[in-house]
Design an enzyme around this catalytic site. Structure first.
Site, PDB file in Angstrom:
ATOM      1  N   HIS A  22       2.002   3.341  -4.493  1.00 15.64           N
ATOM      2  CA  HIS A  22       2.493   2.111  -3.862  1.00 15.64           C
ATOM      3  C   HIS A  22       3.336   1.299  -4.845  1.00 15.64           C
ATOM      4  O   HIS A  22       4.473   0.920  -4.543  1.00 15.64           O
ATOM      5  CB  HIS A  22       1.301   1.281  -3.383  1.00 15.64           C
ATOM      6  CG  HIS A  22       1.679   0.035  -2.658  1.00 15.64           C
ATOM      7  ND1 HIS A  22       1.722  -0.047  -1.280  1.00 15.64           N
ATOM      8  CD2 HIS A  22       2.033  -1.210  -3.099  1.00 15.64           C
ATOM      9  CE1 HIS A  22       2.087  -1.259  -0.915  1.00 15.64           C
ATOM     10  NE2 HIS A  22       2.276  -1.992  -2.011  1.00 15.64           N
ATOM     11  N   GLU A  23       2.797   1.042  -6.024  1.00 19.93           N
ATOM     12  CA  GLU A  23       3.514   0.237  -7.010  1.00 19.93           C
ATOM     13  C   GLU A  23       4.698   0.986  -7.599  1.00 19.93           C
ATOM     14  O   GLU A  23       5.760   0.403  -7.856  1.00 19.93           O
ATOM     15  CB  GLU A  23       2.554  -0.223  -8.121  1.00 19.93           C
ATOM     16  CG  GLU A  23       1.389  -1.079  -7.645  1.00 19.93           C
ATOM     17  CD  GLU A  23       1.850  -2.337  -6.923  1.00 19.93           C
ATOM     18  OE1 GLU A  23       2.973  -2.815  -7.194  1.00 19.93           O
ATOM     19  OE2 GLU A  23       1.085  -2.853  -6.080  1.00 19.93           O
ATOM     20  N   HIS A  26       7.621   0.706  -5.210  1.00 16.66           N
ATOM     21  CA  HIS A  26       8.283  -0.598  -5.347  1.00 16.66           C
ATOM     22  C   HIS A  26       9.244  -0.575  -6.540  1.00 16.66           C
ATOM     23  O   HIS A  26      10.401  -0.988  -6.438  1.00 16.66           O
ATOM     24  CB  HIS A  26       7.251  -1.707  -5.588  1.00 16.66           C
ATOM     25  CG  HIS A  26       6.507  -2.132  -4.357  1.00 16.66           C
ATOM     26  ND1 HIS A  26       7.118  -2.339  -3.145  1.00 16.66           N
ATOM     27  CD2 HIS A  26       5.193  -2.433  -4.178  1.00 16.66           C
ATOM     28  CE1 HIS A  26       6.213  -2.736  -2.259  1.00 16.66           C
ATOM     29  NE2 HIS A  26       5.035  -2.792  -2.856  1.00 16.66           N
TER      30      HIS A  26
END
Length: 207
Positions: A22-23, A26
Site C-alpha cells: 500500500h505505502e 503511494h
C-alpha cells in the site's frame, strides 16, 4: 489463547504485505508523477522496515486498528496537483486489490497443477486476500486522513474543499467513532462481498 496465536500467525503475512504494498504504491506513483520526496525519504522499496510502524502493527493485532508509516509527498512537484493527488491516493488501495486478485489467481494455479496445499497454507493465502481487500476498502473511506478523503477533497469545489480541510483536526475522533460502531461493517462487508464476487467471477473464466 491458542486461537489468537493461530490467527496472528496466519494473518501476519497478509498484514505486512498489505501495509508494505500500500505505502510502496503511494511512493512509486508519486515518484512517477514527478515528486522525488518518496525517494529522498527512502520509500521506493518493498523492504518492510521502511514502511511498517511497529506500534501500528502491534495495535492492529490487539485492537484491530493500526497504521503504517505514511508516505510524505509534495503536491507542488506534480504537473497537475489535483489529478495527481487523486492518482497517488488511489494507488495504495488499488495495489491492495491487485495483490488480493493475483493471490487468488496464484492459488488457483497451484491447485490446477496439483501442488499440495496444506490447511495452514490455504489459511495464509485466504488471509492475504481478505486483509488486502479490507485494507483497500477501509482506506477508500472519505474520512481524514484516509486515502478516500484526499480523493474527495480534490473533487470538491475549492470553497467546500477548504471547509472539508477543517475536519482534519477531528480525524482521530472520526476514526474512533467508526471503529467503535458498526459503520465500518455496514460498508466493508457488502463491498468485500462484491469485490470477491468479481474476483471469483474473473478467476472462474480461466479455472
Amino acid at each position: 489463547m491458542e486461537q489468537f496465536f493461530i490467527g496472528a500467525i496466519t494473518s501476519l503475512p497478509g498484514i505486512i504485505i498489505a501495509m508494505v504494498i500500500h505505502e510502496w504504491a503511494h511512493a512509486r506513483v508519486a515518484y512517477a508523477l514527478g515528486d522525488f520526496t518518496p525517494r529522498m525519504m527512502g520509500r521506493l522499496t518493498l523492504n518492510p522496515a521502511a514502511h511498517i510502524d511497529p506500534l501500528g502493527l502491534v495495535l492492529l493485532f490487539i485492537a484491530h486498528f493500526g497504521w503504517a508509516k505514511p508516505v510524505q509527498i509534495n503536491p507542488y512537484n506534480f504537473s497537475d496537483p489535483k489529478r495527481d493527488d487523486i492518482l497517488v491516493s488511489l494507488a495504495g488501495p488499488g495495489a491492495n486489490f491487485a495483490i488480493a486478485f493475483f493471490t487468488l489467481i496464484f492459488m488457483n494455479i497451484l491447485v490446477k497443477v496439483g501442488f499440495p496445499i496444506t490447511e495452514g497454507v490455504e489459511m495464509v493465502f485466504s488471509m492475504i486476500i481478505l486483509i488486502n481487500i479490507n485494507f483497500g476498502i477501509f482506506n477508500l473511506l472519505p474520512i481524514p486522513p484516509l486515502d478516500g478523503s484526499h480523493v474527495l477533497r480534490q473533487l470538491l469545489p475549492d470553497e467546500l474543499a477548504e471547509k472539508y480541510d477543517e475536519l482534519q483536526q477531528y480525524s482521530f475522533i472520526f476514526l474512533i467513532i467508526i471503529l467503535m460502531t458498526p459503520i465500518v461493517s455496514w460498508v466493508l462487508v457488502p463491498a468485500r462481498l462484491i469485490i470477491l464476487d468479481i474476483f471469483y467471477g474473473i478467476a472462474g473464466i480461466f479455472f
